[in-house]
Structure formats: structure tokens, C-alpha cells
Design a protein around this motif. Structure first.
Motif, PDB file in Angstrom:
ATOM      1  N   ALA A  40       1.253  -0.929   0.104  1.00  0.00           N
ATOM      2  CA  ALA A  40      -0.028   0.095   0.266  1.00  0.00           C
ATOM      3  C   ALA A  40       0.482   1.517  -0.098  1.00  0.00           C
ATOM      4  O   ALA A  40       1.392   1.445   0.802  1.00  0.00           O
ATOM      5  CB  ALA A  40      -1.126   0.267   1.328  1.00  0.00           C
ATOM      6  N   TRP A  41       1.321   1.997  -0.975  1.00  0.00           N
ATOM      7  CA  TRP A  41       2.073   2.842  -1.416  1.00  0.00           C
ATOM      8  C   TRP A  41       1.740   3.956  -0.459  1.00  0.00           C
ATOM      9  O   TRP A  41       2.819   4.516   0.434  1.00  0.00           O
ATOM     10  CB  TRP A  41       2.673   3.097  -2.526  1.00  0.00           C
ATOM     11  N   ASN A  42       1.078   4.735  -0.488  1.00  0.00           N
ATOM     12  CA  ASN A  42       0.325   5.707   0.192  1.00  0.00           C
ATOM     13  C   ASN A  42       0.332   5.536   1.584  1.00  0.00           C
ATOM     14  O   ASN A  42       1.061   6.210   2.449  1.00  0.00           O
ATOM     15  CB  ASN A  42      -0.954   5.808  -0.216  1.00  0.00           C
ATOM     16  N   GLY A  43       0.260   4.314   2.077  1.00  0.00           N
ATOM     17  CA  GLY A  43       0.611   4.134   3.090  1.00  0.00           C
ATOM     18  C   GLY A  43       2.167   3.981   3.885  1.00  0.00           C
ATOM     19  O   GLY A  43       2.228   4.600   4.822  1.00  0.00           O
ATOM     20  N   ILE A  44       2.362   3.711   2.952  1.00  0.00           N
ATOM     21  CA  ILE A  44       4.437   3.529   3.111  1.00  0.00           C
ATOM     22  C   ILE A  44       5.028   5.242   2.691  1.00  0.00           C
ATOM     23  O   ILE A  44       5.953   5.456   4.008  1.00  0.00           O
ATOM     24  CB  ILE A  44       5.201   2.405   2.273  1.00  0.00           C
ATOM     25  N   LEU A  45       4.480   5.898   2.206  1.00  0.00           N
ATOM     26  CA  LEU A  45       5.278   7.552   1.827  1.00  0.00           C
ATOM     27  C   LEU A  45       4.673   7.975   3.301  1.00  0.00           C
ATOM     28  O   LEU A  45       5.621   8.393   3.804  1.00  0.00           O
ATOM     29  CB  LEU A  45       4.115   7.905   0.724  1.00  0.00           C
ATOM     30  N   HIS A  46       3.229   8.023   3.777  1.00  0.00           N
ATOM     31  CA  HIS A  46       2.989   8.286   5.100  1.00  0.00           C
ATOM     32  C   HIS A  46       3.820   8.052   6.049  1.00  0.00           C
ATOM     33  O   HIS A  46       4.837   8.857   6.970  1.00  0.00           O
ATOM     34  CB  HIS A  46       1.332   8.407   4.938  1.00  0.00           C
ATOM     35  N   ASP A  47       3.915   6.662   6.188  1.00  0.00           N
ATOM     36  CA  ASP A  47       4.849   6.151   7.313  1.00  0.00           C
ATOM     37  C   ASP A  47       6.700   6.705   7.236  1.00  0.00           C
ATOM     38  O   ASP A  47       6.829   6.750   7.903  1.00  0.00           O
ATOM     39  CB  ASP A  47       5.184   4.128   7.254  1.00  0.00           C
ATOM     40  N   MET A  48       6.951   7.030   5.879  1.00  0.00           N
ATOM     41  CA  MET A  48       8.525   7.377   5.659  1.00  0.00           C
ATOM     42  C   MET A  48       8.228   9.119   6.126  1.00  0.00           C
ATOM     43  O   MET A  48       9.491   9.768   6.146  1.00  0.00           O
ATOM     44  CB  MET A  48       8.697   7.237   3.967  1.00  0.00           C
ATOM     45  N   LEU A  49       7.748  10.181   5.264  1.00  0.00           N
ATOM     46  CA  LEU A  49       7.609  11.322   5.673  1.00  0.00           C
ATOM     47  C   LEU A  49       6.721  11.686   7.296  1.00  0.00           C
ATOM     48  O   LEU A  49       6.913  13.014   7.151  1.00  0.00           O
ATOM     49  CB  LEU A  49       6.917  11.502   4.765  1.00  0.00           C
TER      50      LEU A  49
END
Length: 539
Positions: free
Chosen positions: A255-264
Motif C-alpha cells: 500500500a504505497w500511500n501508507g508506506i509514503l506516510h510512514d516514511m515522511l
């Protein structure tokens, strides 16, 4: 996004160690690391399973490089427990780590190459470190062993190339040498930090084939990249670090949107393409009938103020040659350059800088930073006259300039006095880019400026380039990544084999047309087509 919990310590026994430390071929429990009072890693628990590829993601400064150094023995001052094949290991040096079956290819390509040794000797460096060189070694056998190691990556270099000094290798070839060396030992755990950042598309594809074969043979692989298309294509799981802690651990489908949220730490979109593009009215510079590659037709190009010009090309397409000609590192074999309507013929980078042209070079380690220098010194060195009086450096001015760059590009550093070597690769890149943009140049030329830079930093740099263009300057960004060019450019030029295959504005081009030209599937042309949204993650 699915979160996979890691085994916690057993509180009943009052022991910080878990009951089972053999969940992976390499396991970490409570691993932490600090530089003085600066905590870089905090209580990391991870398992790297055999026969799997784990993608390690995080923004610049998240702790990825520090974790890799701990695993590879380059950072022995970590606390906590690292076990290999179920046995606690003290990873006190890279040699110890290699003996235990952990091999790493670090992001700083130059650190993996020993100048003065031949290419073959660099491939066989681990053997040489434990044996004898010179007359007691069999040169023919060494060449054969080096050829065998390189053949795994689909490389068939001649004895002449294998016998040359490794300092003369291009950055992409140096990257391949370090990869071939790491694969020779058949490790338990292979760690790759931005392994494709300097590779051509064909070289990267061959590497992916090798990694899939190694995974099928039971190897555990840790893969670090800011190119999400590579992660989607390769990884079995994704681990996200932020501020030195594990934010999430997820399996496919990602789930890339969630991954990006976790990153940033905030929501953001994965892929962006400009829906409108400004047209520059003023010609800042012109390239007239300049050949970029031997035997290639000459190139003519207009660079306009008020727009960001993105130049897309594979390694060997001529983009670095163009950057070096504009920045005064190389002189054109023929043709002419103009700047502001006047003849422009810099003999060296200093001439270009005095004319208001700055260059962010492709290889920051060799061309842009001095090991051991502080962040402040690194930023100030081209502008010593401005920061000095009567030959004496005014530290207040130096600190103020450096602090402005750090704040403007959100560089993660303890202070401007921190050695540049202590920063992550992405933060080093932000320092180099910020240094030149702080000069408010007439023309900024940036060759692969996003190498090792996370998505948030990429967009921050893109915003600064847009600011430069909107204030009347011009920016040229050269990259081999389609998404990078789509995101930052008003106008897009595609170079193939040293010639212009496409030249158009971003809002008049669709992604498919750009990719076709990029891959050399069309004839040279200037096109105007209907806009379409970008699709996919990366190409």
C-alpha cells in the motif's frame, strides 16, 4: 497497509533478549546507535529471512545507512543483539561480517574502489586482502577469476580493461565492480544500498535477474532504493525507518500511500507530473552545432529563462557530456556556446562560475565534496571571497550561509560544523545542490541531482529550481529517471546516442511518448501532443 509485528522480548524472564533469535538468517533485537547525544537508531527489531528480498525504505537521515553499517561491521559501536544463523555475533569489522556471510555494497561507490589497483584486482579485493600480491600471484588466474565474477552480471570486459587502473572507471562501471566483488563470496545476507543509482537500464535489468536467482537459491537480500518501481518489481516485504525507528513492516501487495506516510510522517502522492508548464521568453544560453559524442550528429539547443529544462537520457546518451561542456569541465569539439547573447567559452569551472553558470556534477564523492570538511566549509568553499575580509575567513558569514542552505533544503545534520562524511548520502546531495543554488546563478546545471535523495527532498529541490526559473534564471536538470524529469521539468528533451530524440513542453507530452523516445523507439522529433496523466511508479 498490513503491519507485521516482530517478536517482542519475554517480559516474564526480565530479559531484553527474545526467546528465539533465529527467526531469520540475520536477526536484530534492540539495536541502537548514537553519535554523542544524537540517537540515530532506536531499538530496531528485524528479521531477514532466507530466500527473500527486504526493501529498506526511509527519508534521508532516517537511519538506513547507519543500520547497514552496523550489519556490515562498519559501525561496531551499536548496542543490542545481532544474531547470524541463530548465534549471537559481534560484528566488529567488515572482515568479520564477511566471514559470517554478510556482504554489503554501500552507496558511496568511491569507497569501494582502490585507486592504484587494476580493475581485476578490485574485483578480487577480498582475496588480495588476505593473500599476497605481485610476483607471487598468478596474473592469468586473477584475470580469469575476475572475468568469471563479472560474467555473473553479464559483463565481458577485455583483458585491457581488467588491467587498467580502477581510478579511471566511470561511476557506473565502478558500481558494477563492487557488485561483482560482493557476489563472489556467496553470502548469507547481501545488502545493496542504492545499487542501480549509476547503472543503465540494461545493467539494472541484468542485476534484477541475478537477484531473483539468488533469492531462489535461498539468499537473504536487503535492498535500499528511492526508486519505488524497483521495490515493486523485486521486494517481498518493505521495512520503513523514520527517525531511527521501525515505523512499519509490510508484505505484498504494498500500500504505497501508507508506506509514503510512514516514511515522511505526512500524506503525499507517489507520482506527480506537471499539469501546466511555463514557457520562457528570454534566451539565457544556446548550444549551437555541438557534438556530444564521437561520431554523433551535432546538437543545437536553446535554454530559456523562466523554465526548468529537463534532459532525459540513459548513461552514454551524452547528457553528462553536455553538462560538463556547459559547466566548463570540458570544451566542445566543435560548434559554439552563447550566454546572454554573448560568446561563452569557459576553459575551466571557475570561468563558468564567474559567468553565473554553476554545475552540480554527477559524482558528488569525487567531484563535489572534500572528505573531513564540515558542512559549513563544504557550502562556503566556492565563495570564500564573499565570506572573507583581507584574506581572513569571517566565520559568522560562513555559518549564516550554511545555516540558510541547511534550513532551505531541510538538511538533516546535528550542526553546520558536522563533518560532511557523517551525513547520509541524500543529505550530502542536498548540501551540494543547496551550495550552488545559494549563489542565485543565471544558469544552474544539475547532473543526476536526485541520486540517493528521497521523494520529499526531490520535490524540495524541484521547488527551488522552479523558484530560480521564475526569478528569471534558467535551470537544466539531467537525469536517467523518467519520473524525476516529469516531476520537475517545464520542458523535456530526450537524448538518445548523443542526438535530440524529443523536445517538447511537459503539458504537451504524455508519458508513453516520452518513454518511447527515451528507449530509442522513435525518430528525432519535436512533438506537440495532448496531455495525459502519468501512470505507474517509475520506468
Amino acid at each position: 497497509m498490513t503491519s507485521v509485528p516482530l517478536a517482542p522480548p519475554n517480559p516474564a524472564e526480565g530479559d531484553a533478549r527474545p526467546a528465539d533469535v533465529s527467526l531469520g538468517v540475520v536477526s536484530l533485537r534492540g539495536v541502537s546507535f548514537s553519535y554523542g547525544t544524537n540517537v540515530v537508531l532506536r531499538d530496531v527489531n528485524l528479521d531477514f529471512a532466507p530466500g527473500s528480498i527486504t526493501a529498506l525504505l526511509g527519508a534521508n537521515g532516517a537511519g538506513k545507512s547507519t543500520l547497514i553499517k552496523a550489519l556490515s561491521g562498519a559501525n561496531p559501536r551499536y548496542t543490542g543483539l545481532i544474531s547470524v544463523a541463530g548465534e549471537e555475533a559481534a560484528l566488529s569489522s567488515p572482515t568479520v561480517a564477511r566471514h559470517l556471510g554478510i556482504s554489503a555494497v554501500h552507496q558511496k561507490v568511491a569507497d569501494g574502489i582502490v585507486p592504484g589497483l587494476t580493475v581485476a584486482e578490485n574485483v578480487l579485493l577480498d582475496d588480495l586482502a588476505g593473500g599476497l600480491r605481485g610476483a607471487l600471484r598468478n596474473r592469468r588466474r586473477d584475470l580469469a577469476n575476475a572475468r568469471t565474477a563479472l560474467a555473473v552480471l553479464g559483463l565481458h570486459w577485455s583483458d585491457r580493461v581488467l588491467g587498467q587502473d580502477a581510478r579511471d572507471l566511470r561511476i557506473s562501471d565502478a558500481q558494477l565492480v563492487t557488485l561483482a566483488r560482493a557476489l563472489r563470496s556467496t553470502p548469507r545476507l547481501l545488502i545493496l544500498d542504492e545499487p542501480t543509482s549509476a547503472l543503465t537500464s540494461a545493467e539494472a535489468d541484468r542485476l534484477f535477474e541475478v537477484l531473483r536467482a539468488l533469492r531462489a537459491d535461498g539468499l537473504a537480500i536487503v535492498y535500499v532504493s528511492h526508486r519505488f518501481g524497483e521495490i515493486e518489481a523485486l521486494a517481498d516485504s518493505v521495512v520503513v525507518l523514520r527517525d531511527g525507528t521501525v515505523q512499519s513492516h509490510s508484505d505484498r501487495p504494498f500500500a504505497w500511500n501508507g508506506i509514503l506516510h510512514d516514511m515522511l510522517g505526512r500524506a503525499t502522492e507517489l507520482s506527480q507530473q506537471r499539469v501546466s508548464a511555463d514557457r520562457g521568453a528570454t534566451v539565457v544560453a544556446e548550444v549551437d552545432s555541438v557534438p556530444l559524442l564521437p561520431g554523433a550528429a551535432p546538437v543545437s539547443l536553446t535554454i530559456r529563462g523562466g523554465e526548468v529544462l529537463g534532459i532525459l537520457g540513459l548513461i552514454g546518451a551524452g547528457k553528462t557530456e553536455l553538462a560538463e561542456i556547459l559547466g566548463g569541465l570540458a570544451r566542445p569539439a566543435a560548434g559554439t556556446l552563447t550566454l546572454g547573447g554573448e560568446p561563452y567559452a569557459p576553459r575551466r569551472p571557475g570561468d563558468a562560475i564567474r559567468s553565473g553558470v554553476v554545475l552540480v556534477p554527477e559524482d558528488r564523492q569525487r567531484q563535489a565534496i572534500l572528505p573531513g570538511w564540515s558542512v559549513a566549509h563544504t557550502i562556503t568553499v566556492p565563495f570564500l571571497a564573499e565570506a572573507s575580509r583581507w584574506g581572513t575567513l569571517r566565520t559568522g558569514r560562513e555559518t549564516a550561509r550554511a545555516a540558510a542552505v541547511v534550513a532551505d533544503l531541510d538538511v538533516v545534520t546535528e550542526s553546520v560544523d558536522t563533518p560532511i562524511d557523517d551525513l547520509s548520502g541524500g543529505n550530502q546531495q542536498k548540501v551540494v545542490v543547496g551550495r550552488w543554488l545559494s549563489a542565485s546563478p543565471r544558469l544552474a546545471v544539475l547532473d543526476e541531482p536526485f541520486r540517493g535523495v528521497d521523494i520529499a527532498a526531490r520535490r524540495g529541490i524541484g521547488d527551488r529550481l522552479t523558484d530560480l526559473a521564475r526569478s528569471g534564471g534558467a535551470a537544466v536538470v539531467l537525469s536517467s529517471d523518467v519520473d524525476e524529469i516529469l516531476e520537475v521539468s517545464d520542458r523535456i528533451v530526450v537524448l538518445v546516442a548523443g542526438v535530440v530524440a524529443l523536445d517538447g513542453y511537459a503539458d504537451e507530452l504524455d508519458r508513453a511518448r516520452i518513454v518511447e523516445a527515451f528507449l530509442g523507439e522513435t525518430q528525432p522529433a519535436s512533438v506537440q501532443t495532448s496531455p495525459a496523466p502519468a501512470e505507474g511508479i517509475t520506468t
